[in-house]
Design an enzyme around this catalytic site. Structure first.
Site, PDB file in Angstrom:
ATOM      1  N   ASP A 174      40.786  31.996  42.121  1.00 50.26           N
ATOM      2  CA  ASP A 174      41.666  31.989  41.039  1.00 50.26           C
ATOM      3  C   ASP A 174      43.463  32.364  41.508  1.00 50.26           C
ATOM      4  O   ASP A 174      43.562  33.638  40.907  1.00 50.26           O
ATOM      5  CB  ASP A 174      41.143  32.642  39.818  1.00 50.26           C
ATOM      6  CG  ASP A 174      41.911  32.087  38.638  1.00 50.26           C
ATOM      7  OD1 ASP A 174      42.605  30.877  38.256  1.00 50.26           O
ATOM      8  OD2 ASP A 174      41.292  32.786  37.120  1.00 50.26           O
ATOM      9  N   LEU A 175      43.593  32.025  42.497  1.00 52.34           N
ATOM     10  CA  LEU A 175      45.293  32.276  42.539  1.00 52.34           C
ATOM     11  C   LEU A 175      46.451  32.229  42.177  1.00 52.34           C
ATOM     12  O   LEU A 175      46.954  31.273  41.701  1.00 52.34           O
ATOM     13  CB  LEU A 175      45.414  32.375  44.006  1.00 52.34           C
ATOM     14  CG  LEU A 175      47.086  33.099  44.814  1.00 52.34           C
ATOM     15  CD1 LEU A 175      46.137  34.089  45.013  1.00 52.34           C
ATOM     16  CD2 LEU A 175      47.359  31.883  45.902  1.00 52.34           C
TER      17      LEU A 175
END
Length: 238
Positions: free
Chosen positions: A169-170
């Site tokens: 979940d960048l």
């Protein structure tokens, strides 16, 4: 870091993994907020509950796992128990420990725990706090970033990718900065991956988060900033 393998402890219905260099005697109680009464120095907002706590002069982050999206509305913080090593906290702790040992800019993991309740479990993780750090989203909400700070961000992400670590979940809230130094946080579901084809997809996720915040009118950021960041990132990979 000798604690990469971690020490395993069972305390009642809880399983705990920890870095023995940081925590000699872990217990299930330390994953409950009431254990830290009088030593809570702050809180973080978001999907998971996170407390900033102080222990013998050190500051740690205690985060409780909660589901997001539609599953979160039904199951809240419960997960199917398939054994400690397949649990969310153990997997995050291990990938963080591996990344930290490899020199990737992540907080050092302290301990993680699952608390079994029949076929389900709840979970928590403790890691070292990066004090006074500000997220990329908050930085850009206040002012445009300097080229130096964008270049430092490129350094951090290039180092992460060169070491083979993929962040699930960048986004602009999972990158934090203190004095032009960056760290990646929230390694839940992150892992090491072979090859390089996944890198562009990881960066595209970050770009989408920035574009979404920009569309909401909350960021001082433009396409030129992204192009300069991407150029610096690619230089680091050469």
């Amino acid at each position: 870091m000798s604690g990469v393998a971690g020490s395993l402890v069972r305390d009642g219905s809880s399983w705990i993994i920890c870095d023995p260099e940081l925590l000699a005697e872990p217990c299930a109680a330390m994953f409950r907020p009431e254990h830290w009464q009088g030593r809570i120095v702050g809180r973080a907002t978001g999907r998971g509950e996170a407390l900033f706590v102080e222990d013998a002069g050190r500051q740690w982050v205690l985060r409780h796992y909660r589901r997001g999206g539609l599953p979160g509305r039904v199951l809240n913080d419960g997960y199917l128990y398939l054994g400690p090593e397949r649990s969310r906290p153990f997997r995050e702790w291990r990938v963080l420990a591996q990344a930290f040992a490899a020199g990737v800019p992540v907080p050092r993991p302290v301990a993680a725990a699952l608390h079994r309740r029949g076929l389900a479990y709840t979970a928590d993780i403790i890691m070292e706090r990066i004090d006074e750090a500000v997220s990329l989203a908050d930085l850009l909400a206040g002012q445009a970033m300097t080229p130096r700070r964008w270049a430092a961000l490129a350094d951090a992400l290039a180092a992460t990718h060169l070491a083979g670590f993929w962040h699930a979940d960048l986004n602009a809230r999972n990158l934090i900065c203190r004095r032009d130094q960056w760290w990646l946080i929230d390694f839940d579901r992150a892992r090491q991956r072979p090859g390089t084809r996944w890198r562009d997809g990881n960066l595209a996720r970050l770009r989408r988060s920035l574009d979404k915040l920009q569309a909401a009118g909350t960021l001082r950021y433009d396409a030129g900033d992204w192009d300069r960041f991407l150029g610096a990132y690619r230089e680091r990979l050469e």
